[in-house]
Design an enzyme around this catalytic site. Structure first.
Site, PDB file in Angstrom:
ATOM      1  N   ARG A 192     -38.452 -22.620 -22.549  1.00  0.00           N
ATOM      2  CA  ARG A 192     -38.337 -22.558 -21.267  1.00  0.00           C
ATOM      3  C   ARG A 192     -37.867 -24.040 -20.449  1.00  0.00           C
ATOM      4  NH1 ARG A 192     -42.160 -23.162 -17.482  1.00  0.00           N
ATOM      5  NH2 ARG A 192     -43.829 -22.123 -18.621  1.00  0.00           N
ATOM      6  N   TYR A 237     -19.017 -16.072  -3.115  1.00  0.00           N
ATOM      7  CA  TYR A 237     -19.352 -15.080  -3.947  1.00  0.00           C
ATOM      8  C   TYR A 237     -20.550 -14.303  -3.337  1.00  0.00           C
ATOM      9  CZ  TYR A 237     -21.270 -12.688  -8.224  1.00  0.00           C
ATOM     10  OH  TYR A 237     -21.748 -11.585  -9.026  1.00  0.00           O
ATOM     11  N   ASP A 290     -18.789 -24.369  -6.451  1.00  0.00           N
ATOM     12  CA  ASP A 290     -18.787 -23.290  -7.435  1.00  0.00           C
ATOM     13  C   ASP A 290     -17.421 -23.501  -7.959  1.00  0.00           C
ATOM     14  OD1 ASP A 290     -18.601 -21.125  -9.030  1.00  0.00           O
ATOM     15  OD2 ASP A 290     -19.713 -19.893  -7.472  1.00  0.00           O
ATOM     16  N   LYS A 327     -18.472 -15.860 -17.097  1.00  0.00           N
ATOM     17  CA  LYS A 327     -16.762 -15.657 -16.836  1.00  0.00           C
ATOM     18  C   LYS A 327     -16.073 -16.527 -17.736  1.00  0.00           C
ATOM     19  CE  LYS A 327     -18.831 -13.399 -13.533  1.00  0.00           C
ATOM     20  NZ  LYS A 327     -18.796 -13.757 -12.039  1.00  0.00           N
TER      21      LYS A 327
HETATM   22  C1  PLP Z   1     -19.870 -13.778 -11.292  1.00  0.00           C
HETATM   23  C2  PLP Z   1     -19.867 -15.229 -10.340  1.00  0.00           C
HETATM   24  C3  PLP Z   1     -21.211 -15.805  -9.957  1.00  0.00           C
HETATM   25  C4  PLP Z   1     -22.296 -15.287 -10.397  1.00  0.00           C
HETATM   26  O1  PLP Z   1     -22.596 -15.269 -11.695  1.00  0.00           O
HETATM   27  P1  PLP Z   1     -23.618 -14.384 -12.893  1.00  0.00           P
HETATM   28  O2  PLP Z   1     -23.524 -15.045 -14.019  1.00  0.00           O
HETATM   29  O3  PLP Z   1     -22.974 -13.164 -12.644  1.00  0.00           O
HETATM   30  O4  PLP Z   1     -24.976 -14.532 -12.251  1.00  0.00           O
HETATM   31  C5  PLP Z   1     -21.202 -16.827  -8.929  1.00  0.00           C
HETATM   32  N1  PLP Z   1     -19.981 -17.397  -8.673  1.00  0.00           N
HETATM   33  C6  PLP Z   1     -18.766 -16.862  -8.982  1.00  0.00           C
HETATM   34  C7  PLP Z   1     -17.585 -17.592  -8.400  1.00  0.00           C
HETATM   35  C8  PLP Z   1     -18.872 -15.687  -9.740  1.00  0.00           C
HETATM   36  O5  PLP Z   1     -17.435 -15.009 -10.126  1.00  0.00           O
END
Ligand code: PLP
Length: 395
Positions: free
Chosen positions: A60, A113, A185, A210
């Site tokens: 963890r 997001y 982000d 992603k």
């Molecule tokens: C998908 C996404 C997230 C969230 O990510 P998860 O792995 O699905 O929790 C955050 N920011 C952006 C820009 C995203 O495309």
């Protein structure tokens, strides 16, 4: 950081963070599928626990496979430190809850997001943390709000799913003048196309689910930036428990080896398709920062090396046309994710902003009849043919 200066980012994505002294050992990162790590020497165990000796105690907190993933992202973003999470949303929520306390204020943009905007609108207010969401491309408004005082400026560029672009360098300077921490982000751009830390950000977040992983088979998240801030986020995550699983870390690492190749191809194909759709008689608007007609194109050119693998567009027939168009695509998963080797298409109501109500989406300026199209690594000519035949049926 020194390694990043000497080597190209492609080399770093292949070798970064990996043990090169593999004599007699596996050449590939081993999956340490173990909850804990044993010690016969109690003194050593104590030293590892204190952090004065290297090593792992409990997964963890830290795990050898997960540590390689963190190190590879750290090197690619040119950061001092990195820490990882079970998902992108875990990275985002852990970061915000680490940085913010009751009474604090965060300034962000309307187009963040969907899950992130839920944190701003629903969860942070429960802890009397105020979130001010500005018009995404109104830089003066963002600067004014930042000047009023805030703990965090939270940005995303390009945004999901409308592909708006914000000037990270300009807004980071304004936030620093106001004593705020700048979080970006970088999921859509990836470190291949954009390095927010070089533009003044303090922390960079990825949904590794992603593009970093790229194969839609593992969830993960990561935060990197200054050692001081990452240490705080790591400490919260240790207790919060949103740790990245070693198997997922392995899959993400495997995907990252080809990140630079995938992104180069996806940049190229997305631009080709965006240009093609711009002239199409059934298409209303195309959103892609690589298009010269895009309002954020000049900023994108300044801060990005490529414009990314995601575009979005609206159809003249609105939602009815979207519902007819999507099932006709042969070369796309109709699914909620993005950034994979396969092309993926869907409307924001079922993808990026599935957690939001139609009213919330309208308030964010997201058209219901939008198609988000995440380009895979297929041949561009096949994708264009597929989109054309799907649009042709709309008349
Ligand atoms: C998908 C996404 C997230 C969230 O990510 P998860 O792995 O699905 O929790 C955050 N920011 C952006 C820009 C995203 O495309």
């Amino acid at each position: 950081m020194t390694e990043r200066k000497q080597q190209g980012i492609g080399t770093v994505s292949v070798w970064g963070g990996e043990d090169k002294s593999t004599s007699g050992k596996p050449t590939q990162v081993a999956i340490a599928q173990s909850v804990s790590f044993g010690y016969d020497d109690i003194e050593q165990w104590i030293r590892v626990g204190r952090g004065s000796d290297p090593g792992h105690i409990y997964s963890r907190n830290t795990n050898p496979t997960v540590a390689v993933f963190e190190e590879k992202v750290r090197l690619m973003e040119g950061a001092e430190a990195a820490t990882s999470f079970a998902s992108g949303m875990a990275a985002i929520s852990n970061t915000l809850f680490t940085m913010l306390s009751p009474g604090d204020r965060v300034v962000s943009i309307k187009d963040s997001y969907g899950g992130t905007s839920k944190l701003f609108l629903e969860f942070l207010p429960r802890f009397t943390i105020e979130a001010t969401l500005c018009e995404t491309t109104d830089h003066e408004q963002i600067e004014d709000e930042v000047k009023k005082g805030c703990r965090v400026l939270y940005l995303e560029s390009p945004t999901n799913p409308t592909l708006k672009v914000v000037d990270i360098e300009r807004l980071a300077a304004a936030a620093h003048a106001a004593g705020a921490v700048v979080v970006v982000d970088n999921t859509f751009a990836t470190p291949i196309n954009q390095q927010p830390l070089m533009l003044g950000a303090d922390l960079v977040i990825h949904s590794a689910t992603k593009f970093l992983g790229g194969h839609a088979d593992a969830l993960g998240g990561v935060v990197c930036g200054t050692a001081e801030l990452v240490k705080k986020v790591y400490h919260f995550r240790e207790i919060n428990g949103a740790a990245l699983d070693p198997m997922a870390a392995y899959l993400l690492l495997r995907g990252m080896k080809t990140l630079h190749l995938r992104i180069a191809r996806q940049n190229e194909t997305a631009l080709t398709i965006a240009k093609h759709l711009q002239g199409h008689k059934t298409v209303k608007d195309v959103f892609y920062p690589g298009l010269e007609s895009h309002p954020g194109h000049a900023i994108a050119r300044k801060q990005m090396k490529g414009f990314g693998g995601v575009l979005s567009f609206t159809l003249k027939g609105d939602m009815a046309a979207v519902k007819a168009f999507l099932p006709r695509l042969n070369l796309a998963h109709r699914a909620a994710n993005l950034g994979a080797v396969e092309t993926i298409a869907g409307p924001p109501a079922t993808t990026s902003h599935v957690e939001c109500t139609p009213e919330e989406r309208a308030a964010m300026g997201i058209p219901e009849g939008l198609v988000r199209y995440s380009v895979g690594i297929e041949d561009a000519s096949d994708l264009i043919e597929d989109v054309d035949q799907a649009l042709a049926g709309l008349g």
